[in-house]
Every structure is written in C-alpha cells, then in structure tokens.
Design an enzyme around this catalytic site. Structure first.
Site, PDB file in Angstrom:
ATOM      1  N   LYS A  66      -2.478 -24.033  55.254  1.00 36.84           N
ATOM      2  CA  LYS A  66      -2.589 -23.152  56.426  1.00 36.84           C
ATOM      3  C   LYS A  66      -3.690 -22.129  56.240  1.00 36.84           C
ATOM      4  CE  LYS A  66       1.149 -21.744  58.588  1.00 36.84           C
ATOM      5  NZ  LYS A  66       2.368 -20.996  58.996  1.00 36.84           N
TER       6      LYS A  66
ATOM      7  N   GLU B  92      -2.799 -24.351  44.266  1.00 39.71           N
ATOM      8  CA  GLU B  92      -2.627 -25.732  43.814  1.00 39.71           C
ATOM      9  C   GLU B  92      -3.414 -26.694  44.690  1.00 39.71           C
ATOM     10  OE1 GLU B  92       1.338 -23.514  43.133  1.00 39.71           O
ATOM     11  OE2 GLU B  92      -0.201 -23.646  44.696  1.00 39.71           O
TER      12      GLU B  92
ATOM     13  N   GLY C  73       6.322 -24.051  56.945  1.00 33.95           N
ATOM     14  CA  GLY C  73       5.847 -25.196  56.163  1.00 33.95           C
ATOM     15  C   GLY C  73       6.835 -26.332  56.065  1.00 33.95           C
ATOM     16  N   ARG C  74       8.098 -26.023  55.779  1.00 33.90           N
ATOM     17  CA  ARG C  74       9.088 -27.081  55.592  1.00 33.90           C
ATOM     18  C   ARG C  74       9.561 -27.675  56.918  1.00 33.90           C
ATOM     19  NH1 ARG C  74      10.480 -22.200  54.089  1.00 33.90           N
ATOM     20  NH2 ARG C  74      12.247 -21.080  55.015  1.00 33.90           N
TER      21      ARG C  74
ATOM     22  N   GLU D 163      15.011 -23.884  50.245  1.00 36.80           N
ATOM     23  CA  GLU D 163      14.008 -22.861  50.529  1.00 36.80           C
ATOM     24  C   GLU D 163      14.391 -22.063  51.776  1.00 36.80           C
ATOM     25  OE1 GLU D 163       9.600 -23.185  49.392  1.00 36.80           O
ATOM     26  OE2 GLU D 163       9.575 -23.553  51.559  1.00 36.80           O
TER      27      GLU D 163
ATOM     28  N   HIS E  35      25.479 -45.973  39.658  1.00 38.40           N
ATOM     29  CA  HIS E  35      25.386 -46.296  38.239  1.00 38.40           C
ATOM     30  C   HIS E  35      24.830 -45.118  37.438  1.00 38.40           C
ATOM     31  CE1 HIS E  35      26.358 -50.590  38.813  1.00 38.40           C
ATOM     32  NE2 HIS E  35      25.811 -50.391  39.991  1.00 38.40           N
TER      33      HIS E  35
ATOM     34  N   LYS F  84       4.145 -16.736  41.647  1.00 36.13           N
ATOM     35  CA  LYS F  84       2.713 -16.880  41.944  1.00 36.13           C
ATOM     36  C   LYS F  84       1.934 -15.658  41.496  1.00 36.13           C
ATOM     37  CE  LYS F  84       3.034 -19.901  46.018  1.00 36.13           C
ATOM     38  NZ  LYS F  84       2.724 -20.017  47.455  1.00 36.13           N
TER      39      LYS F  84
END
Length: 549
Positions: free
Chosen positions: A206, A212, A267-268, A353, A384, A512
């Site tokens: 954005k 990152e 964002g999510r 979040e 399993h 951060k």
C-alpha cells in the site's frame, strides 16, 4: 460502552453453562430427532451443519440476546453504511464495497466510492486480458508465462490461497509464484524457476515502503536488470499495487501500471481489491467477478437475515460460547479438499490479527478471552497427526470440517473415502465411545480379565467434542467467495461482542520498530541501541559469525 460482562445476557449464559455443561450431545440428539434439520443453514452453494455443538435452544436464545445487547445489528449497519468503525485509525472498513455487485452507492465522508471501485476493476480487467491473451509482451516480445507476486501478510496470503484453491480454473500458460519471506531463500528459489524474458512481477504494498516487500522487490529488480541489461525494460515486467505513485515511479514502474486501493481496505480483507490482481491474472476477469459475486451473496445474507438464521452470526456466537465459557482457546480449520490446503493459514491471519486484542474500543481492558489460536491442516493429514489431541486430549478445540460435495478429481473411489472420513470424524467427535462400548468390543475380540481392564481406559473416547461441518456444492470461484466472506463476518461479529476494534493491528508495530534499530547494528549502519542482555548477546553472536565467515 457497556462492558460485555455487565450485559444481562452474560450472567444468564453463565447459569445456562452451569446447568448444561454435563449434558452429552448424544442425549441432545436422542431427545430431538429434528435437531440436524433445525441446526443447519444454506447460503448459496454453502451448507452449514452446526448441530454437533454443545448447545440447545435456551443457550442459542441467550447467545442471540447477547448479540442484540452487544449492538451487533447496529455495528453491521454501521459497517455497510461506511461509518468509521476502525476507531483507532478513523477509517471505514468497507471491504464489502469492493464486491458490491448491486452497485448501490456506498459513501465514505459523503462521497460514493463505487465509481472508483468500478474504475479500478475495469483497469485490472483490461490489463489482465492483455496478459492472458498474449497482447502484453515482455522486452523480447514474448508473452508472459510466469507471474511472481511480491507481498506479505494480506498482500500474500489471500491471493495465494485463492490461486491455490481455484487452480483448475487457472490459465494454462500462466504459472503463479508468491514471495513473502524476506529470507532470501524463497526469492532465490523462485527466480530459479522463471525466465527473465517471460516473467511479470506484481509488487503489492500500500505504501510501497514495507521493508520485507521492498527488499524482495529491489532484489528481483536487480536480478531482472542484470539479465535484461536495460533498466528501461523494468516497465514491461513490473507492475504495482499501491497508493504511493511517486515511490512506484522511482522504482521504475510506469504509474499507468499502478493499481490503487484505499485506506478503508484492510490488508487481511483486501483480496477483493487490486491486491487480487494475481487472482484475476490467473483466473480471468469473469471468474474474479464470480468470486466477488459469491462474497456479495454472503454480504447480503449477513446484512439482511435475522440473527437466528444468520450464518456468520451463529458461527460467531457458537465460538463465543466455547472461548468465553468453556475456555476453548483454540479453533481448528480442517479442509478436506487439497485445493484448500492454504485456507487454514489465511483464516489464521484473518482471525488472529483482527481479534487478537486486549483492550476495548474505548481503551479499557477487555477482561475476557478474545481471539482463539487458529490452526489446522488438511483434514486427512490431520487425522494422522493432531486429531488424537482433538479426540482424547484435555483441550476443548472446536473444529470446522470443510469439504466439497463435487468429485472434481474424478478418480474412482477417492471422493467417497474422503467424505466418509469427514462425516465419520464429525460423528466420532460428537459420540465418542463409552466404557461399556469399549468393553463389549474388546470382549468380542477375545480379551477378558486384567488384560481387558488394562486396555479399556485407553480406548474410551469422551466424545462431546464440538464441530461444525461446512459443505460446498462445488469448489468454484462463487462458492469460495461465499466461504471467505462467511469467516470475515464471523470474526467481525465476535469482535463486536468483545467490544474490540477488529480492523487495526498495532501489535505488529513494536517488533518492526525494534528490528529497524537492530538491523542498523547488524549491518554497521546504525548506532548501538539499549537492549536486554539476551538481545545484546544474540547480536554479538551474529557479528562474531560474520567476522569468522
């Protein structure tokens, strides 16, 4: 605001908990032959069976009263109205506008956002058509064969999940790659798989400052220029999803190839926006529209259905029942569809979040447990692995079993085995196996006396373990959109009941901030910060290893 624990329904629910916690679901089913029909809902191509939960009519009624007292109907209306329900950032939370297929006006600060939404969708459609049909060519005049999405968090998990889930609908020429980890190994391995002449990079950030994402994007750009030999060719192989036109241009991307979104898109919750550009590239504009259609279908259901027949509301309330009364601090997502193998990770971010908060919207302590720990894996693998804990462990971990009725793979015998396991696990979680049943089973196998007595307690299953079963008629774009929107709204309802803001994420900021200081120390480009002795030692160990290298 009135604190959750002060609401009259809260005390009523505790009394119902005390009265009902020892009732077994076997009894509930035996006493109510119509239970499975009454505790089920259909929305579009999505069927929910919530009958295998430790609830009855009085409990559901009290939970619905709690939703009313907590202002759930008012908050639903406020979100769809475009009110600034993200109070700490003074923003609307209008992901629903991104898939508003009715095109009715949706206003933010008195301005209808739908013309902008539609304009970006049209630009995305034209660009994606050009790439898919081969009109968009690389610097050597070859069509695109590989798309590398560079993002993180919601800019990665949503598009990755959808492209994985809908792979059978993907363009046969396009191969999709997703890079999010700043560990250079992921980008390095991705670049080994692609050719510089035929690769398109989508850089999703954005602000175009996310460390990152920008680190990976700049490294990808260096790799591209080193092979192409011409920095000007970047414009034909890199596009951006961002709001920072200047930074995009400085990177070398033509601002005409920047696809924007808005601060009211979290964002999510952003896969429906330009962040979904990789989805549209892979699936095409029509299928992307179907994805939006499916989400809009759930939006309309959520907005208009009464609370007692509202799928997101009911799932949210059942979740509240376990989290806050039974102490169920985790929730399992178990898709019995290999194409949905990335869904647990996507829901994990969406839920944790959003609702991993410790204060209410007014800043006061929330005082109760909030978001559960979301985890999971494909159901067959889970059987399993961790299903042992779900069946006989000491935790209460509600589980969502998700399956598709359509046999898309078409391999004889596979789908029936798969669905048999889905239905059997739900039944086993509910029924369990009593000591008498185990004793009879062991006796029929010839065991008796001390040998039987020693083995018996190990084979008893308490049962009464809650699960929801979600069945998709088909795993297609429309039904996937409906499923994702279901979880978005469920999470929003739970946040509303807890009195928290589901649309900010300040908890990601501290790490951060500290990382920026430590990064300067690790690279020698910053002054030493003040740290605890453990952190100082870890920094020193890295610097010593670099000297030895």
């Amino acid at each position: 605001m009135t604190h959750l624990t002060k609401l009259p329904a809260w005390a009523a629910l505790w009394q119902l908990f005390d009265d009902s916690q020892h009732i077994h679901m076997r009894t509930l089913f035996a006493e109510d032959p119509a239970r499975a029909e009454r505790y089920a809902l259909n929305v579009g191509g999505l069927f929910l069976d919530y009958s295998k939960n430790r609830i009855n009519d009085p409990i559901l009624a009290a939970l619905l009263t709690l939703a009313q007292q907590a202002g759930v109907p008012q908050q639903i209306a406020a979100m769809f109205r475009g009110d600034k329900i993200n109070t700490t950032e003074q923003r609307a939370a209008l992901h629903v506008a991104l898939r508003n297929r009715s095109n009715c006006p949706v206003c933010v600060a008195g301005r209808d956002v739908m013309p902008d939404v539609n304009a970006v969708l049209s630009r995305m459609g034209r660009f994606c058509h050009a790439v898919r049909c081969g009109d968009w060519l690389g610097y050597t005049r070859q069509p695109i064969t590989d798309v590398v999405n560079i993002g993180i968090g919601g800019s990665d998990l949503g598009p990755l999940m959808v492209c994985s889930a809908l792979k059978p609908f993907g363009h046969p020429r396009l191969r999709m790659h997703f890079v999010s980890n700043v560990d250079g190994a992921q980008l390095k391995e991705t670049l080994r798989q692609v050719h510089v002449e035929t690769t398109l990079f989508v850089v999703a950030s954005k602000t175009f400052t996310t460390q990152e994402t920008l680190t990976n994007a700049l490294t990808a750009r260096e790799w591209f220029v080193a092979h192409a030999g011409d920095p000007a060719a970047v414009a034909q192989h890199f596009v951006a999803v961002s709001t920072n036109r200047q930074a995009v241009a400085e990177f070398g991307i033509d601002p005409a190839h920047m696809f924007e979104f808005w601060d009211w898109v979290g964002g999510r919750f952003s896969l429906w926006s330009a962040i979904g550009l990789p989805i549209m590239l892979y699936l095409g504009e029509e299928n992307f529209g179907e994805l939006l259609d499916g989400a809009h279908l759930m939006d309309e259901h959520f907005r208009h259905a009464p609370l007692n027949a509202n799928m997101p509301v009911l799932l949210a309330l059942i979740g509240i029942w376990y989290i806050n009364f039974y102490g169920g601090g985790s929730h399992v997502i178990a898709p019995y569809d290999q194409y949905l193998h990335r869904l647990p990770a996507f829901i994990q971010q969406l839920d944790m979040e959003s609702n991993g908060k410790q204060v209410c919207r007014d800043g006061s302590p929330v005082g109760v447990e909030t978001a559960p720990i979301i985890w999971g894996e494909t159901g067959i693998n889970g059987q399993h692995a961790f299903f042992q804990l779900l069946h006989q462990g000491t935790h209460i971990s509600p589980i969502d079993l998700i399956a598709t009725l359509e046999n898309r793979a078409g391999l004889p015998g596979h789908h029936e085995i798969l669905l048999a396991n889905v239905f059997a696990q739900a039944e086993a979680f509910m029924r369990g196996k009593t000591a008498d049943e185990v004793r009879a089973e062991l006796a029929s196998q010839g065991l008796s006396g001390d040998a039987l007595a020693r083995l018996l307690p190990h084979k008893v299953f308490a049962g009464n373990r809650p699960s929801n079963t979600l069945l998709l008629a088909q795993l297609n774009p429309r039904n996937l959109g409906t499923l994702v929107a279901l979880y978005e709204h469920k999470i929003f309802v739970q946040g509303t009941i807890w009195g928290i803001n589901s649309f900010d994420q300040w908890g990601v900021e501290l790490g951060k901030q500290l990382a920026r200081t430590i990064h300067g120390e690790l690279t020698g480009k910053g002054a030493a910060g003040v740290h605890d002795s453990s952190t100082e030692r870890l920094i020193r160990l890295y610097l010593q290893s670099r000297q030895l290298a």
